[in-house]
Design an enzyme around this catalytic site. Structure first.
Site, PDB file in Angstrom:
ATOM      1  N   SER A 183       0.834  -1.367  -0.041  1.00 41.72           N
ATOM      2  CA  SER A 183       0.155  -0.068  -0.107  1.00 41.72           C
ATOM      3  C   SER A 183       0.931   1.240  -0.139  1.00 41.72           C
ATOM      4  O   SER A 183       0.329   2.187  -0.291  1.00 41.72           O
ATOM      5  CB  SER A 183      -0.821  -0.096   1.226  1.00 41.72           C
ATOM      6  OG  SER A 183      -0.044  -0.003   2.380  1.00 41.72           O
ATOM      7  N   LYS A 184       2.013   1.138   0.108  1.00 41.31           N
ATOM      8  CA  LYS A 184       3.086   2.340   0.204  1.00 41.31           C
ATOM      9  C   LYS A 184       2.957   3.255  -1.243  1.00 41.31           C
ATOM     10  O   LYS A 184       2.824   2.382  -2.205  1.00 41.31           O
ATOM     11  CB  LYS A 184       4.581   2.047   0.733  1.00 41.31           C
ATOM     12  CG  LYS A 184       4.486   1.312   1.918  1.00 41.31           C
ATOM     13  CD  LYS A 184       3.736   2.151   3.001  1.00 41.31           C
ATOM     14  CE  LYS A 184       3.994   1.345   4.298  1.00 41.31           C
ATOM     15  NZ  LYS A 184       3.494   1.877   5.454  1.00 41.31           N
TER      16      LYS A 184
END
Length: 368
Positions: A183-184
């Site tokens: 998700s970064k």
């Protein structure tokens, strides 16, 4: 609507991602293959740091950084209580004591003006967190640390790609640590992380630590861990690096659009003039968050909370005897923050739908 749209990203990058991954499948070097070396060189060049040592996760990066500095039982590490659990967890896992300092209400980062009062003879490091994609006030923190002879570890799990006074996050302190969780802003397809440093000795120790403490095969000079990054994850990150700058621009444009849509509706994120944000999260504040989340979910809008319970109120840290009221800014944030969908492929109509859902949710009596 997706909170983070990794599927659209993959469709756009499919030829490059597939080619990179098939190259690994063809050469079969799944651990510390050539893609890992290439990635480390690319990441170091991007940040300006002399060394990049990839590892298996952002959590491992924090652990390795503290181990490289010799932090252990009885030592103290100053950090913020408003962060993902791994920040405090890795300090405690080494037998050290997290010492919390409250955050700024506008950036959610550690309040640098309160750090010096927390320094004691047992302080072995300061670990500011660059939360939501924006760096903490690293120059002020580093200057304070230099006066006391204390190293600084930047927990940059959410801020890779951000700038502070024109310098790159991860290259602002003794050691910078980041995460490549999917998700970064720059994420792989599993867990991954990296440490950055300009210190040759620290770099050598980090390399040994990530591979069971060995300086050569079957020769272990220290205790380490299995912290190696998989070659397949490095391949994914190399493919994603090709569009990373374009995606950062898209994230920034999305944040600007959100700010315009939500102006005078809710408190929106603030970015300091001397830094940039990579918008790992776009986080607003609301009253009666549960009601707002439920109302938005009913309209098909996903949300998330980063983070509802500050570290000093987590059950595992109850022995620290830091009751509610100890860090009021962090506690208030934990009750009010709400993250909205944020990724490079958000369309203006989708963002309008999110903003409309926020307004409608706040208009309901229970959310007032």
């Amino acid at each position: 609507m997706d909170f983070i749209d990794l599927k659209t990203q993959y469709r756009k990058l499919k030829p490059s991602v597939d080619a990179r991954m098939h190259a690994v499948l063809d050469h079969g070097q799944y651990i510390l293959g050539p893609e890992v070396t290439e990635l480390e060189q690319r990441l170091a060049a991007r940040t300006g740091a002399k060394h990049c040592i990839t590892c298996a996760s952002g959590t491992d990066a924090l652990l390795m950084a503290m181990m490289a500095l010799g932090i252990g039982p009885g030592d103290e590490v100053i950090t913020a209580p408003f962060t993902f659990f791994a920040t405090g967890e890795m300090i405690a896992l080494l037998g050290a004591h997290p010492v919390f300092v409250d955050i700024e209400p506008d950036t959610y980062n550690i309040d640098a003006t309160q750090i010096e009062a927390a320094i004691t003879p047992r302080t072995r490091a300061i670990m500011p967190v660059s939360l939501y994609g924006q760096c903490a006030d690293m120059d002020a923190i580093q200057a304070m640390a230099d006066r006391h002879g204390i190293p600084v570890i930047e927990d940059a799990a959410q801020s890779f790609g951000a700038l502070y006074k024109g310098r790159a996050s991860c290259n602002l302190s003794t050691i910078g640590c980041t995460s490549f969780f999917p998700s970064k802003p720059l994420g792989c397809y599993g867990d991954g992380g990296a440490c950055f440093t300009n210190d040759d000795q620290i770099a050598r120790v980090l390399l040994e630590l990530r591979n069971h403490g060995q300086d050569r095969r079957y020769h272990h000079i220290r205790l380490g861990l299995n912290g190696r990054m998989d070659t397949l994850q490095a391949a994914v990150l190399l493919a994603k690096l090709e569009v990373f700058d374009t995606e950062l621009v898209a994230r920034s444009e999305a944040a600007t659009r959100y700010a315009a849509l939500l102006r005078d509706v809710v408190p929106t994120p603030q970015v300091k003039d001397d830094r940039t944000c990579v918008w790992a999260q776009y986080t607003i504040e609301v009253e009666d968050r549960d009601a707002v989340q439920q109302a938005m979910a009913e309209q098909g809008i996903p949300t998330a909370v980063h983070y509802p319970v500050p570290l000093h109120l987590q059950p595992v840290f109850a022995s620290m005897h830091l009751p509610e009221g100890s860090f009021p800014v962090s506690e208030r944030a934990g009750k009010r923050v709400l993250s909205l969908p944020m990724h490079p492929y958000l369309t203006p109509p989708a963002m309008q739908s999110v903003a409309s859902a926020v307004k409608a949710a706040l208009a309901q009596p229970a959310a007032r």
